[in-house]
Design a protein around this motif. Structure first.
Motif, mmCIF file in Angstrom:
data_model
loop_
_atom_site.group_PDB
_atom_site.id
_atom_site.type_symbol
_atom_site.label_atom_id
_atom_site.label_comp_id
_atom_site.label_asym_id
_atom_site.label_seq_id
_atom_site.Cartn_x
_atom_site.Cartn_y
_atom_site.Cartn_z
ATOM 1 N N ASP A 159 -22.982 -37.658 -13.303
ATOM 2 C CA ASP A 159 -23.525 -36.197 -13.062
ATOM 3 C C ASP A 159 -24.507 -35.997 -14.003
ATOM 4 O O ASP A 159 -23.928 -35.522 -15.116
ATOM 5 N N LEU A 160 -25.894 -36.016 -13.549
ATOM 6 C CA LEU A 160 -26.908 -35.939 -14.421
ATOM 7 C C LEU A 160 -27.431 -34.569 -14.299
ATOM 8 O O LEU A 160 -28.486 -34.155 -15.087
ATOM 9 N N VAL A 161 -26.771 -33.440 -13.673
ATOM 10 C CA VAL A 161 -27.162 -32.279 -13.722
ATOM 11 C C VAL A 161 -26.437 -31.073 -14.318
ATOM 12 O O VAL A 161 -26.643 -30.619 -15.211
ATOM 13 N N GLY A 162 -24.980 -31.186 -13.782
ATOM 14 C CA GLY A 162 -24.014 -30.248 -14.403
ATOM 15 C C GLY A 162 -23.150 -30.862 -15.720
ATOM 16 O O GLY A 162 -22.500 -30.394 -16.356
ATOM 17 N N PHE A 163 -23.319 -32.623 -15.595
ATOM 18 C CA PHE A 163 -22.577 -33.298 -16.877
ATOM 19 C C PHE A 163 -21.135 -32.508 -16.739
ATOM 20 O O PHE A 163 -20.584 -32.249 -17.801
ATOM 21 N N SER A 164 -20.527 -32.734 -15.613
ATOM 22 C CA SER A 164 -19.291 -32.141 -15.516
ATOM 23 C C SER A 164 -18.063 -33.023 -16.235
ATOM 24 O O SER A 164 -17.259 -32.219 -16.746
ATOM 25 N N LEU A 184 -26.256 -28.267 -20.930
ATOM 26 C CA LEU A 184 -27.626 -29.046 -21.021
ATOM 27 C C LEU A 184 -28.100 -28.895 -22.414
ATOM 28 O O LEU A 184 -28.561 -30.277 -22.932
ATOM 29 N N VAL A 302 -22.538 -38.424 -19.484
ATOM 30 C CA VAL A 302 -23.050 -38.570 -17.908
ATOM 31 C C VAL A 302 -22.115 -38.723 -16.975
ATOM 32 O O VAL A 302 -22.441 -38.592 -15.755
ATOM 33 N N ALA A 304 -19.080 -38.171 -14.174
ATOM 34 C CA ALA A 304 -18.706 -36.981 -13.544
ATOM 35 C C ALA A 304 -17.372 -36.909 -13.583
ATOM 36 O O ALA A 304 -16.527 -37.819 -14.089
#
Length: 349
Positions: A159-164, A184, A302, A304
């Motif tokens: 998950d490179l957007v929310g780094f969940s 972020l 990174v 998910a």
């Protein structure tokens, strides 16, 4: 997670000297191809190598023994402290090996010892500093490329957007109701800290590298460049046994884990050893080792939250996939002629 005997009539150069840069002349600075050994080593100092091996491994087991006695394994809170203390044992073993060499060959003086270990002087300065900077950048990139391969093989999801996954881990560490900082921002800070961590790790990485690439690799160089690189790397991996047999790095507690660590250290040792032989300095290997350790947690940033968890022996920073990525870089360097005799010195055995 080590480097290179003739008895020349008019030379005090030690048996396992590392190539130093040729001096500058009126025609200008020496080129990379001008690097050459003052004398051609012809014999491995086996007595000193044996002492180095016994002392380094003996100290490693002695330092790690509380982990075995307490029976907590990887859950032991002393693990970080013990693993760090272990990193100093190759430096102590180097001192013991130098004492054996002194009895066999006489005194060399502090300046000669520093030169032979690749600590000082830093000539050629530009190449040494450039190689150190490159090692700080390239070693973490190899781990990152390994993660890309893990994703392409669908062994894990990222998950490179929310780094969940990282956010979930962070929430579990905070007291209930405590708001987490912007995720972020934390990720960017973690990435920026990798090169900083390489420098902060340098004193501890030096404790290992002064042994593996500073002394052992040159001591073994009469065997030939590739045997010296591979044997010193294999021993480096074997030295980790007190931790590996507890599940460190791979989650394996048998000989398989030790063999995997030996393989990884052989490949990584070729890269770090190449910097040693290419520059005559141990410092690029020190900073490269520090950078590799600093980037070991990159996957945790990174991954998910709902990702499957691949086995560490396959997808971890020291796993087979990262090992294969490093092997590809070694192949590229070989194809580019970076291991040719004229690149590493005129008399490399």
């Amino acid at each position: 997670m080590s480097d290179e005997r003739a008895e020349p009539a008019l030379s005090t150069t030690p048996d396992h000297a590392v190539p130093q840069a040729a001096p500058e002349t009126e025609a200008g600075p020496a080129t990379a191809e001008a690097v050459a050994l003052p004398t051609a080593p012809t014999r491995v100092p086996w007595a000193a190598v044996a002492v180095f091996a016994v002392v380094s491994c003996g100290l490693a087991w002695a330092v790690a023994s509380p982990l075995w006695v307490r029976g907590l394994g990887m859950a032991d809170p002393l693990l970080p402290l013990i693993a760090t203390a272990m990193m100093l044992s190759p430096a102590i073993a180097t001192v013991a090996a130098l004492l054996v060499e002194r009895r066999q060959r006489g005194r060399r003086g502090a300046r000669g010892i520093l030169r032979d270990l690749g600590m000082w002087p830093l000539r050629p300065v530009g190449r040494t500093l450039g190689m150190s900077a490159a090692a700080i950048v390239v070693l973490p990139l190899l781990i990152a490329v390994g993660l890309v391969v893990v994703g392409l093989l669908d062994l894990a999801r990222f998950d490179l957007v929310g780094f969940s996954g990282f956010a979930e881990q962070l929430d579990s560490m905070l007291p209930p109701g405590t708001p987490a900082p912007p995720i972020l921002l934390l990720v960017v800070m973690q990435l920026v800290m990798i090169p900083v961590g390489a420098i902060l790790n340098a004193p501890f990485a030096f404790g290992e590298e002064i042994g593996w690439r500073g002394w052992l690799l040159p001591a073994l160089r009469p065997l030939g460049v590739w045997p010296a690189l591979l044997v010193s790397g294999a021993f480096w991996g074997f030295w980790h046994s007190p931790l590996i047999l507890l599940g460190y790095n791979f989650g394996l507690t048998d000989l398989t884990g030790v063999l995997l660590m030996m393989l990884t250290c052989m490949v990584l040792g070729v890269l770090l050893g190449w910097t040693r032989l290419r520059t005559g300095s141990v410092w690029p290997a020190v900073f490269g080792h520090g950078a590799f350790n600093a980037a070991a947690g990159l996957g945790a940033l990174v991954v998910a939250a709902d990702s499957p968890v691949p086995p560490a022996w396959l997808a971890g920073p020291a796993g087979l996939i990262t090992c294969a990525v490093m092997a590809v870089l070694v192949a590229v360097l070989v194809a580019a002629g970076q291991f040719r005799r004229d690149r590493l010195g005129a008399r490399l055995g």
